[in-house]
Design a protein around this motif. Sequence first.
Motif, PDB file in Angstrom:
ATOM      1  N   ILE A  87      45.209 -14.405 -29.770  1.00 18.41           N
ATOM      2  CA  ILE A  87      45.378 -14.229 -31.217  1.00 18.41           C
ATOM      3  C   ILE A  87      46.558 -13.749 -31.422  1.00 18.41           C
ATOM      4  N   LEU A  88      47.370 -13.090 -30.958  1.00 15.25           N
ATOM      5  CA  LEU A  88      48.669 -12.269 -31.352  1.00 15.25           C
ATOM      6  C   LEU A  88      49.855 -13.469 -31.456  1.00 15.25           C
ATOM      7  N   HIS A  95      44.312 -19.795 -35.497  1.00 14.84           N
ATOM      8  CA  HIS A  95      44.173 -18.273 -35.812  1.00 14.84           C
ATOM      9  C   HIS A  95      43.506 -17.836 -36.875  1.00 14.84           C
ATOM     10  N   ARG A  99      40.290 -14.945 -36.602  1.00 11.97           N
ATOM     11  CA  ARG A  99      40.389 -13.764 -37.606  1.00 11.97           C
ATOM     12  C   ARG A  99      39.089 -13.886 -38.192  1.00 11.97           C
ATOM     13  N   ALA A 241      46.082  -4.668 -27.411  1.00  9.83           N
ATOM     14  CA  ALA A 241      46.779  -4.320 -28.645  1.00  9.83           C
ATOM     15  C   ALA A 241      46.158  -3.078 -29.066  1.00  9.83           C
ATOM     16  N   GLY A 242      45.225  -2.405 -28.434  1.00 11.36           N
ATOM     17  CA  GLY A 242      44.225  -1.269 -29.135  1.00 11.36           C
ATOM     18  C   GLY A 242      44.602   0.160 -28.279  1.00 11.36           C
ATOM     19  N   THR A 245      49.094   1.199 -28.120  1.00  9.80           N
ATOM     20  CA  THR A 245      49.477   1.392 -29.644  1.00  9.80           C
ATOM     21  C   THR A 245      49.249   2.932 -30.035  1.00  9.80           C
ATOM     22  N   THR A 291      58.711  -6.234 -35.250  1.00 11.93           N
ATOM     23  CA  THR A 291      58.053  -7.562 -34.547  1.00 11.93           C
ATOM     24  C   THR A 291      59.096  -8.615 -34.901  1.00 11.93           C
ATOM     25  N   ARG A 293      59.676 -12.694 -35.054  1.00 18.84           N
ATOM     26  CA  ARG A 293      59.446 -14.009 -35.392  1.00 18.84           C
ATOM     27  C   ARG A 293      60.277 -15.295 -35.139  1.00 18.84           C
ATOM     28  N   THR A 344      53.714   0.086 -40.460  1.00 17.22           N
ATOM     29  CA  THR A 344      53.721   0.161 -38.971  1.00 17.22           C
ATOM     30  C   THR A 344      52.519  -0.785 -38.668  1.00 17.22           C
ATOM     31  N   HIS A 350      49.380 -11.853 -39.158  1.00 17.94           N
ATOM     32  CA  HIS A 350      49.092 -11.162 -37.822  1.00 17.94           C
ATOM     33  C   HIS A 350      48.690  -9.641 -37.963  1.00 17.94           C
ATOM     34  N   CYS A 352      47.735  -6.047 -38.370  1.00 17.08           N
ATOM     35  CA  CYS A 352      46.941  -5.447 -37.175  1.00 17.08           C
ATOM     36  C   CYS A 352      45.490  -5.615 -37.545  1.00 17.08           C
ATOM     37  N   GLY A 354      43.086  -4.124 -35.878  1.00 16.31           N
ATOM     38  CA  GLY A 354      42.204  -2.925 -35.325  1.00 16.31           C
ATOM     39  C   GLY A 354      42.928  -1.671 -36.036  1.00 16.31           C
ATOM     40  N   LEU A 357      40.203   0.829 -36.660  1.00 16.65           N
ATOM     41  CA  LEU A 357      39.870   1.633 -35.682  1.00 16.65           C
ATOM     42  C   LEU A 357      41.073   2.614 -35.531  1.00 16.65           C
TER      43      LEU A 357
END
Length: 404
Positions: A87-88, A95, A99, A241-242, A245, A291, A293, A344, A350, A352, A354, A357
């Motif tokens: 998914i990233l 995509h 989502r 990803a969770g 990080t 990040t 691109r 951040t 894209h 985040c 999460g 969470l």
Amino acid sequence: MTAQLVHDLELPTLNTIGLERLEALAAIEDARSEHWLARTEMGYCVTRLDDVTAILRDKRFHSALSLLPQMAGLPETTDAGRRRQSILSMEGDGHARLRRLVAPAFTPASANRLRPTMRAVVTDLIDQVAGDGECEFVSDICEPYPIPIICELLGAPPEDWKLFSGWATDIFRIFNGALVEDLPFIERAADELTAYVSDMIAERRAEPRPDLLSDLIAIEEEGDRLSTEEMSMLAEATLMAGTDTTRNQLACCVALFAEHPDQWALLAEQPELAPRAVEESMRYLGAVRATVRFASEDVAYRDVLFPQGTIVSTALAGANRDPDVWEHPNEFDITQERGTAQMTFGAGIHFCMGAALARAELQEALPLLARRMPGLARNGDVTWKPATFGIWGPAHLPVRFDKV
Ligand code: HEM
């Protein structure tokens, strides 16, 4: 006015590799004061908040994660070249569909359900070191913290958290800048995780439970189909990803508070400051500092032409200190009401998934730590991970505190 080719522009050079964190911020500031765009070793970099946001929201720029194998010089015939999409790194309708389907599983309300687990996990970790009055904060608290929470989110039994931890560590090697050597570890961990998650999916098809995978299966049954492969990719993405990080962000926050003892004491006294403390620490010292691109087609942006394939990094850390946006950007103050959202967690498609969470994990951990570790101070040098790491923070953070 026709757009000027980016390669023809006179631009400041920005190379943060090998720099200490304050030197890196100073280099970004220097470059930003000269031009909104800088030349880097890989391509170009934007450093101001409005440009960072605009590039991340511009769908003509795609995530460079899909280019990693190629950038590392791996032949296209390797498994890494052929691996299913994450998914990233996905773009476009595929995509957006994923989502949309998984969004209900990642709301603040679903994160809130895990808060009791978060408090229990962090309390248990603090209990193990509280009597010593010192600890190695990264290995004692940060490393073990997020995995049992992700296990609970996915519905894996807590006793398997070490398995998940090992897979996460190996899969994260993808971001460490040595892909050719690390590839066998990455592939083995990804294959083992996929097999584990496929078994979990089969179990939940037979008997649903209150967890993420059962939710994803329920979505599938409502019409729009999520294949087993997609669900397993989502579980892998969540783990990937969770965990690292959150670990690194918690270590960044605590390293920062160790430099600001008054703010630490304030947080212990006023735990209701936790949400602001999290946003301010993530702004001031974020675990994801950039990040990347690439232009998926020829892109004209601000009268500059970025030919197809051009790499553009977005300096989240730079945006978080942009003096045109933030009042006193270099001050760390958890009592200040900041009108702008910190960057951040990224931006655009894209952004985040999460974030709710992660916010909950940090909001639960920090005030508990502040209360149980009064008088927190560094107990030796902090070693920082190399600047090449995409997910970054202290490698070692020895701390001492008053025994209570
Ligand atoms: C403090 C901790 C965290 C930070 C700093 C963080 C940061 C980020 C950033 C910057 C991105 C965007 C990357 C890009 O634009 O290329 C991202 C994406 C993502 N994050 Fe997080 N993250 C954190 C925690 C989490 C957690 C706890 C989860 C899951 C439980 C998670 C799941 C994801 C996923 C699945 C994506 C990909 C979204 C997409 O591509 O559509 N993250 N994160």
